[in-house]
Write an enzyme that holds these catalytic residues in place. Structure first.
Site, PDB file in Angstrom:
ATOM      1  CE1 TYR A  41      34.597  44.593  33.048  1.00 51.73           C
ATOM      2  CE2 TYR A  41      32.285  44.138  32.620  1.00 51.73           C
ATOM      3  CZ  TYR A  41      33.589  44.228  32.177  1.00 51.73           C
ATOM      4  OH  TYR A  41      33.881  43.968  30.859  1.00 51.73           O
ATOM      5  CB  THR A  61      38.656  37.397  27.636  1.00 45.91           C
ATOM      6  OG1 THR A  61      37.639  37.829  28.563  1.00 45.91           O
ATOM      7  CG2 THR A  61      38.460  38.099  26.296  1.00 45.91           C
ATOM      8  CG  ASN A  69      42.245  45.076  26.212  1.00 44.05           C
ATOM      9  OD1 ASN A  69      41.114  44.763  25.863  1.00 44.05           O
ATOM     10  ND2 ASN A  69      43.119  44.192  26.688  1.00 44.05           N
ATOM     11  CG  ASP A  81      49.588  49.521  38.147  1.00 45.23           C
ATOM     12  OD1 ASP A  81      48.642  49.645  37.346  1.00 45.23           O
ATOM     13  OD2 ASP A  81      49.432  49.416  39.381  1.00 45.23           O
ATOM     14  CB  ILE A  82      48.510  51.501  32.453  1.00 43.84           C
ATOM     15  CG1 ILE A  82      47.654  50.218  32.463  1.00 43.84           C
ATOM     16  CG2 ILE A  82      49.693  51.310  31.507  1.00 43.84           C
ATOM     17  CD1 ILE A  82      46.268  50.401  32.930  1.00 43.84           C
ATOM     18  CG  LEU A 108      38.936  41.043  23.755  1.00 39.04           C
ATOM     19  CD1 LEU A 108      37.936  41.850  24.586  1.00 39.04           C
ATOM     20  CD2 LEU A 108      38.531  41.052  22.284  1.00 39.04           C
ATOM     21  CE  LYS A 120      35.413  47.206  30.956  1.00 37.00           C
ATOM     22  NZ  LYS A 120      36.686  47.535  30.263  1.00 37.00           N
ATOM     23  CG  ASP A 154      49.425  41.532  30.429  1.00 33.39           C
ATOM     24  OD1 ASP A 154      48.335  41.560  29.818  1.00 33.39           O
ATOM     25  OD2 ASP A 154      49.595  40.879  31.483  1.00 33.39           O
TER      26      ASP A 154
END
Length: 320
Positions: A188, A222, A117, A90-91, A26, A192, A45
């Site tokens: 997860y 994905t 994302n 690394d965000i 995505l 989310k 990334d």
């Protein structure tokens, strides 16, 4: 990819967009779609595997700027006539998130849109889910949304206070698992769901600075979905519409990331195939106020009566 529009043209002409987790799936589709509409793109990334392992900065490259999936996306955008740069930080760290914003400012002089994302999966049933797998997934999804949002918002607030109120946009990536739950994905789904709440808070807090914040719950093929939901994500036959192609989701993301989405904030959208849905969250349902305290048995009787008039809850993914 579709060739970028001429400089000064396109829905996102002259906008600078940062997309996290943009090396594949995505994120890659979003980065390419923004570039095709005239945006200059920061492609973030780490190059990790579907479970967050392996990859990251290349050997001898402390911040990951020299290669990997992000570099391939940048090269694809540039080859088509667009502008893009790699960010390999690394965000989910303060340093990495701050450097994402700094990269946009250093390369292009501004930041207009942030697309959060990045993520990965470590699926386990709750009784088999250990702390490391919980922490790793919550870290990359939830902290990995919070920190880039925090640093981008600080920049936009400073701009607004200096009299340069931005037309800024944030698109966060949630999931149907965060809205309905998903068996085997407690970590997860919790992360989310937290992203949805973070989106609502950010929209309320940042509107005064010219920032719109929305969330997306995409359904697409994905690395995270093609094995977990293999049958639903299977590619179609030749000549058939590929309903699960990531590129189907990107047009909505691009529009939300553009100035054209003025007035749309604090919303959650589902995007799948050719369908866009406005998701509507918790609201009061049947209620009973007797004006006095109930006994436990009376409370139970009231709940049973209210549930008889309430809408049935959505089906948990993978539930029976």
């Amino acid at each position: 990819m579709t060739a970028p529009t001429a400089h000064g043209a396109g829905l996102c002409a002259d906008r600078v967009v940062a997309v996290t987790g943009a090396g594949r799936g995505l994120g890659r589709a979003h980065a390419l779609a923004f570039a095709a509409e005239g945006a200059r793109v920061v492609v973030n990334d780490l190059g990790v595997g579907p479970d967050g392992g392996g990859g990251g900065a290349q050997a001898g490259d402390k911040d990951g700027r020299s290669g990997g999936p992000a570099r391939a996306v940048v090269e694809e955008i540039v080859a088509a006539g667009g502008e893009a740069v790699v960010h390999g930080g690394d965000i989910a760290t303060a340093e990495g998130a701050a450097s994402l914003v700094a990269t946009a400012l250093d390369a292009f002089g501004r930041l207009d849109t942030l697309v959060n994302n990045a993520g990965f999966l470590r699926d386990r049933m709750l009784v088999n889910l250990d702390e490391d797998d919980w922490d790793a997934v919550v870290r990359v999804h939830l902290r990995g949304h919070f920190l880039p949002l925090k640093h981008a918002a600080a920049h936009w607030r400073a701009e607004a206070k200096a009299g340069r109120t931005p037309v800024a946009r944030v698109i966060n990536t949630s999931s149907g698992a965060g809205l309905l739950g998903s068996v085997g994905q407690g970590n997860y789904a919790a992360a989310k769901a937290g992203i949805v709440a973070l989106t609502l808070v950010a929209a309320a807090e940042l509107g005064r600075y010219g920032v719109h914040v929305n969330a997306l719950t995409p359904a697409a093929r994905t690395r995270m979905t093609e094995q977990t939901f293999a049958e639903a994500m299977a590619a179609p036959g030749e000549g058939e519409f590929d309903a699960m192609a990531p590129a189907n989701v990107s047009p909505l993301v691009v529009w939300l990331g553009s100035a054209a989405s003025d007035g749309v904030t604090g919303r959650v959208f589902e995007a799948e195939a050719g369908r866009i849905t406005v998701m509507e969250g918790w609201r009061p349902g049947p209620t009973d106020d007797r004006g006095a305290r109930r006994s436990p048995a009376e409370a139970g009787e009231t709940v049973r009566r209210l549930l008889a008039d309430a809408e049935k809850p959505g089906q948990v993914y993978g539930g029976s």
